[in-house]
Motif scaffolding. Structure first.
Motif, short mmCIF file in Angstrom:
data_model
loop_
_atom_site.label_atom_id
_atom_site.label_comp_id
_atom_site.label_asym_id
_atom_site.label_seq_id
_atom_site.Cartn_x
_atom_site.Cartn_y
_atom_site.Cartn_z
N ASP A 71 0.83 -1.21 0.00
CA ASP A 71 0.00 0.00 0.00
C ASP A 71 0.86 1.26 0.00
O ASP A 71 0.56 2.23 -0.68
CB ASP A 71 -0.95 0.01 1.20
N ARG A 72 1.94 1.24 0.77
CA ARG A 72 2.86 2.39 0.80
C ARG A 72 3.49 2.61 -0.58
O ARG A 72 3.63 3.74 -1.04
CB ARG A 72 3.94 2.16 1.87
N ILE A 73 3.84 1.53 -1.23
CA ILE A 73 4.45 1.65 -2.56
C ILE A 73 3.45 2.23 -3.56
O ILE A 73 3.80 3.09 -4.36
CB ILE A 73 4.99 0.28 -3.02
N TYR A 74 2.20 1.79 -3.51
CA TYR A 74 1.18 2.35 -4.39
C TYR A 74 1.00 3.85 -4.19
O TYR A 74 0.73 4.58 -5.13
CB TYR A 74 -0.18 1.66 -4.16
N LYS A 75 1.15 4.31 -2.96
CA LYS A 75 0.95 5.73 -2.65
C LYS A 75 2.20 6.58 -2.86
O LYS A 75 2.13 7.80 -2.83
CB LYS A 75 0.47 5.88 -1.20
N MET A 76 3.32 5.94 -3.09
CA MET A 76 4.60 6.64 -3.19
C MET A 76 4.70 7.45 -4.47
O MET A 76 4.26 7.01 -5.53
CB MET A 76 5.73 5.60 -3.14
N ASN A 77 5.29 8.63 -4.37
CA ASN A 77 5.60 9.42 -5.55
C ASN A 77 7.12 9.53 -5.69
O ASN A 77 7.87 8.98 -4.88
CB ASN A 77 4.92 10.80 -5.49
N TRP A 78 7.57 10.23 -6.71
CA TRP A 78 9.00 10.34 -6.98
C TRP A 78 9.75 10.95 -5.79
O TRP A 78 10.82 10.49 -5.41
CB TRP A 78 9.26 11.15 -8.24
N PHE A 79 9.19 11.98 -5.19
CA PHE A 79 9.86 12.67 -4.09
C PHE A 79 10.00 11.75 -2.88
O PHE A 79 11.02 11.78 -2.19
CB PHE A 79 9.12 13.96 -3.73
N ASP A 80 9.00 10.92 -2.62
CA ASP A 80 9.11 9.93 -1.55
C ASP A 80 10.23 8.93 -1.85
O ASP A 80 11.02 8.57 -0.98
CB ASP A 80 7.80 9.15 -1.38
N PHE A 81 10.27 8.48 -3.10
CA PHE A 81 11.28 7.50 -3.50
C PHE A 81 12.69 8.06 -3.36
O PHE A 81 13.58 7.39 -2.84
CB PHE A 81 11.03 7.04 -4.95
N VAL A 82 12.90 9.28 -3.81
CA VAL A 82 14.24 9.89 -3.78
C VAL A 82 14.77 9.98 -2.35
O VAL A 82 15.98 9.87 -2.12
CB VAL A 82 14.23 11.27 -4.48
#
Length: 107
Positions: A71-82
């Motif tokens: 669920d966290r991965i589905y909600k993640m955007n680029w800024f979260d990933f970086v």
């Protein structure tokens, strides 16, 4: 990108079964082999730093997947990933992203 209101119901077994049942090895992530996961999203390069940056990106992708809920991965955007990218562990990746104005972290 899904908004949090329209997230599909998901579970790791369901998502894996769906990806595995595709029977197409020419996707950006190939799950057709039983013992490997193949990342097919990169162009070839002769630049050493670019090659290292792509390996480091795969490393970060794997870290995020291992340490996050689906669920966290589905909600993640680029800024979260970086924010998962450790500049000490992955200097080539950080430089690669900075050179393309893709590395922005909240300080």
């Amino acid at each position: 990108m899904f908004s949090s209101a329209t997230l599909p119901p998901c579970s790791i077994p369901t998502t894996y079964k769906k990806a595995k049942g595709d029977y197409n090895r020419y996707r950006c992530i190939n799950l057709q082999n039983d013992n490997t996961i193949e990342f097919r999203m990169f162009r070839g390069t002769l630049k050493h730093d670019t090659f290292l940056a792509t390996l480091q990106l795969v490393n970060v992708l794997c870290d995020v997947c291992q340490n996050s809920t689906i669920d966290r991965i589905y909600k993640m955007n680029w800024f979260d990933f970086v924010e998962y990218i450790d500049p000490v562990r992955f200097p080539e990746l950080v430089n690669y992203l900075k050179n393309r104005n893709l590395y922005t972290v909240n300080v």
